[in-house]
Each structure stands twice: as structure tokens, then as C-alpha cells.
Design a protein around this motif. Sequence first.
Motif, mmCIF file in Angstrom:
data_model
loop_
_atom_site.group_PDB
_atom_site.id
_atom_site.type_symbol
_atom_site.label_atom_id
_atom_site.label_comp_id
_atom_site.label_asym_id
_atom_site.label_seq_id
_atom_site.Cartn_x
_atom_site.Cartn_y
_atom_site.Cartn_z
ATOM 1 N N ASP A 30 46.462 38.775 35.726
ATOM 2 C CA ASP A 30 45.483 39.855 35.882
ATOM 3 C C ASP A 30 46.172 41.181 36.166
ATOM 4 O O ASP A 30 45.607 42.241 35.916
ATOM 5 N N VAL A 31 47.349 41.101 36.760
ATOM 6 C CA VAL A 31 48.121 42.308 37.066
ATOM 7 C C VAL A 31 49.604 41.997 36.865
ATOM 8 O O VAL A 31 50.059 40.908 37.225
ATOM 9 N N ASP A 56 47.997 45.214 28.090
ATOM 10 C CA ASP A 56 46.766 45.870 28.541
ATOM 11 C C ASP A 56 47.153 46.895 29.619
ATOM 12 O O ASP A 56 47.432 46.514 30.756
ATOM 13 N N SER A 58 45.602 48.763 31.504
ATOM 14 C CA SER A 58 44.805 48.813 32.741
ATOM 15 C C SER A 58 45.244 47.733 33.731
ATOM 16 O O SER A 58 44.837 47.735 34.888
ATOM 17 N N LYS A 59 46.080 46.792 33.269
ATOM 18 C CA LYS A 59 46.504 45.690 34.143
ATOM 19 C C LYS A 59 47.973 45.807 34.558
ATOM 20 O O LYS A 59 48.563 44.833 35.023
ATOM 21 N N TRP A 111 43.960 46.457 44.079
ATOM 22 C CA TRP A 111 44.470 45.792 42.873
ATOM 23 C C TRP A 111 44.331 44.276 42.961
ATOM 24 O O TRP A 111 44.433 43.587 41.957
#
Lengths: 424, 165
Positions: A30-31, A56, A58-59, A111
Motif C-alpha cells: 500500500d505504501v 502508483d 500516490s503510494k 500514511w
Amino acid sequence: MGYTLTEKIMLEHSDEDHVAPGDVILVRCDVVMANDVSGPVAFRAMEQMGATKVFDPSKVVMVSDHFMPAKDARSAELQKRLKEWSDDQGVTYYGQGRGGIEHTLLAQEGWVTPGMVLAGGDSHTCTYGALGAFGTGLGSTDIAASLVFGEFWQTVPGTIQIEYVGTKPRFVTGKDLILAVIGRIGVAGGTNQVLEFAGPSLSDISIDERLAVSNMAVEAGSESGLFPADEVTAAYLEGRSDKQWTHEQSDADAQVVDRLRVDIGALPPLVAQPHSPGNVASISDTAGTKIDQVYIGNCANGTMTDLRQTAEMLRGNKVHKDTRAIIVPATQTIYRQAMEEGLLDLFVAAGAIVSTPTCGACFGGHNGVMGRGENAVTTTNRNFKGRMGSGEAGVYLANAFVAAAAAVAGELIDPADMHAGAKI
Amino acid sequence: MMIEGPALKVEGANIDTDVLYPGSFLNIDDPAHMKPHLFEGLDPGLRDGLKPGTILVVGANFGCGSSREHVPLAMKAWGIGAVLGQSFARIFYRNCINLALPIVVCPDGAKAAHSGSLVTIDTDGAVTVDNGAYQVPPTPDFMQEMISSGGLIPWARRRLAAAEA
Ligand code: SF4
């Protein structure tokens, strides 16, 4: 048979229908996070892979913290590279004056939410277990692949359950809860496992303290250290993140590798003596050790909780004439909060110095490294030989009460004794 | 996969990546420049015993602590052929796999070896140290493939190419 919390997270983040410890699987993240040390090495690997874009933007998050502010021209280049790469990829970048130490920062900025998988180019990515997430440290090539595909390969870990019972005594903190575990299972005791924390005491353990506990899971060799999300987690996330999450837990019939019970009520403040986080003793066994430098900061223990504990010991006192004290709030937000509460003024008036948020001397980079034959007591997480500078320096890991008390006494002392006025 | 070479023994348990490559050199991001700092905090003299193909033989929980890939990158830069140990810390172990540096757990073989021993490693689970033979669990398939195909960078290249095709 049921699943552990970690197995459930692995199932949720993979294409597998079933997982068991030892399985090698691909895990979606996810991050993905890296810093000024691991990032540039990962960018090289990413170029060698022939990839130009992250999976991605945004991640992905990049943080300059290790050599920040730049200690020399080479470090400046690394931070320049990190910022330019981040701008180019359109990912979030926390630079000088904007962020702080990566792990405290990512938790603080929302986050991290329960059930997530976070891949970090830093071994203390396990800190995110404090919020019920599987955060784990990876090397730079792993990070490069995670940046490109949003996945990394992972051997499904087993779970060691740590049950905390009892009520924390006055000067016992999150630091002691994890040192107690490492002292018992050893620095390799958690290899190929995660620690999962449980028990009636958890509702009394704040997120700041959980960060300190999860942070040092890797010091037992563990992949992560998870607190299943509860009301404490929910209250912390209120206003920080609007992501949906659930109160996932291990099933009652899930198979764990081992169970350990720690009676917090019986713990004294603990100290990890040179040169291993597993070399744990009680404060009374180490009292009287002369201390040249006190370092209060790092991704484990540079929180408001730590700074308030430090202030309790320093208020109305002076740093001992033969001792240096460095206090490093972990993030800009914490720095400002401490300023508002008057803590920074209190520290400086006592004769300590207050540093900008940075990893600094924690890893021997800059900003207060140790000389030969000197002793430090620090709230950091590693006291390997040479970790903070000279290989002939001794580093004692302890909680902020113990570290601040030593700053005043010039030697290791039980904070309870100092409070009673025995030494000052 | 088979690897053969002379051993260089690194004594001690829980050797961390800080002593293997101290933090003050972490502002280097080019592997060629990492090379001279390997073993700096442990025993710089160990570098004198390295030659291309050396098999590093280590103790328990080797490579614990920091995730810094600078350690296996510097080992590759020296031409180290494989690492044989009593046990390894997780991040170091996976970093070696990703860089296609063969890494094998063999407690008895690692204990028996001394610097100069002739070591052979079959990643399918057979290790010899001088005249002694040791049987260990084979390296899992996924990791064997990763090593024999050159590591995570070629793996990623193949995956990208397949996605484009
Ligand atoms: S504060 Fe220390 S332990 Fe934490 S990320 Fe920075 S160098 Fe690592």
C-alpha cells in the motif's frame, strides 16, 4: 484452522487462496518508502531494471532524514537526488524543514492504517506494526522492484504472541516493554517470525509507546511487530487518515509459534548494555555508570511522550557539568508542539541542546557522534559496536526518564531515586 | 547450482551490518565506492584475505540490524562467490538472494570450516568443507531461480518485457 493477523494481511495482499508460514509469495504494498540512504541506491537498481515510472505515485513517499541537514557535499547530493527524483515521479517528498524521521513521520501524517502492507527501505519499517499494519524493512533492490511493481516477494512469517499483563509502574515505558522481550528471546529469537502483542494491558499503552515497542521488533530479528487495531488506534487515526480499515485480529484457533507472557507490573526500568540490544539489565544493576552524553531522540523515542518525560526529569535541574545532552524531536510537528508547551526552553535552560529532527547520531552519521572510551545513554534502538561513532564507545539504550535522569546525575541512576532527591 | 571456493572465516555470532559497513559511509551510493569499506567496523584486515571466488563463512544471525544493501553490494564488488553461515538475519539473507549472491545455511559446515578450507555448495542442499560432507534443506525454488537467473534486476527486466509483449 484460523489465520493469524499477519496471515490475513498476506492473504488480503496476494493472489493466494491459502497461506502458511514458509510459503514464498508475492505481496502487494500500500505504501513504498525510502530515504536519502536507501533511495538513491534503489533508483540505480530501478534504472538497471529498465523501468522509468513507479507503479502508483500516490503510494510512494521519500524522506530525507539520515544525513539531514546535509553533513557534507556527498550527503547533499543524495538529498538533491531524492528530491529531483520525487518531483520527476510526482511522489510525496519530505525534505528539510518539512518532515522529520521517516517512521514517526509516516505514522503522524496518516500514511499508515491497520491492515496495510508497507515496504520501507529501512529496517525499522516494522514500527508501523504499532498501528496494526505489516510494515517491513527491505534492501534497496527490493525497494526498486516494489517501486516498479507495487509488490515484493515474501516468506510468510510465523507469529510469536507476546501477552502483556499488569499495570506499568511509574518510570516504566514502551521502551522497557520491548527490551523485556528482547532480553528474553534474544536478538535472533524472532527470526522469520512476527511479534504480535496481546493482553489486557494494551488498552493502557498509547500509540507513542506502541511505536517504541514495534520499532524494536527487528532487534529481536522479527519481520514486524503488530498491535491489532483497537480503540486506542481508532482515536489516534481520527483526523489523520480517512482511509477505511477494520479491526482485524488473529483468529482464536490460529496457530502461533510461541507465546510469551510479560508481567509489566513487575518490570523495573531496563537498560540494554553495550554492545547488543539483547544485553538487557535492570537500571539498578547498571546504576553508577558514568555517562558522557545523553541522546534523546530517534524513530522509536523522539515523540511528545518522550519529550514530556524528559521535561519531568530536567525541570528545575541542570545537565551535569561533565555530561552533554542532545534532544532531537522526531518531527517538525513534535518540535513545534514541544515549543508551544515550553519544553524546548526548559531543555536549553537546563544546558541541553535541541536539534532539528534528524537521524543524526543514532546511526553514527553526524550531529553528536561518540568518541573513544566515552559512554552514552540513548533512547535509540541499536547499541552495536561503533553504531554511534567510535567502536570504543559504549552505548546504553534506555527510556527517556532514565536518559534524562542520567543527564542530571552524570551517571546511570534509577529515575525513582532521582525523584526522591537522593542524588541532587 | 554449484559453487566452489576457498573459505574466509568471519568469527562470532550476531555480526551486524553496522560493523560490516559503518554508517558514516552510507552517503555513498555507487557500489564500486562501497568496496573499500567492507568489514571496516569489524576488522579491516579481513579484506586482505578476499579474492574473487572467496566463500565467506560466518556464524549465527549474521547480518542483523540495518537493511543497508551496501554490505552485499560491497561483497559482490569484491567478487565473493557465496556466503555460508550458521544462520542469517532476514533482510541480509534476502538482499543476497536479490543480488544473486548464493547464501546457504549450514550450521555444522560453517562451524567446521576455517580460513583456507575448500568449500563446495550445492544450493540443492549439499555442502562440503574439506573432507566433511553436510546435508541441509535445499534453498526454496523461488530463491534458487532468483539466484541462478542473476537476481531481482534481471527478474524485473523479464517481467517488464513480458508485460510489454
Ligand atoms: S532514527 Fe536511527 S534507527 Fe530510526 S530511521 Fe533514523 S537511523 Fe534508523
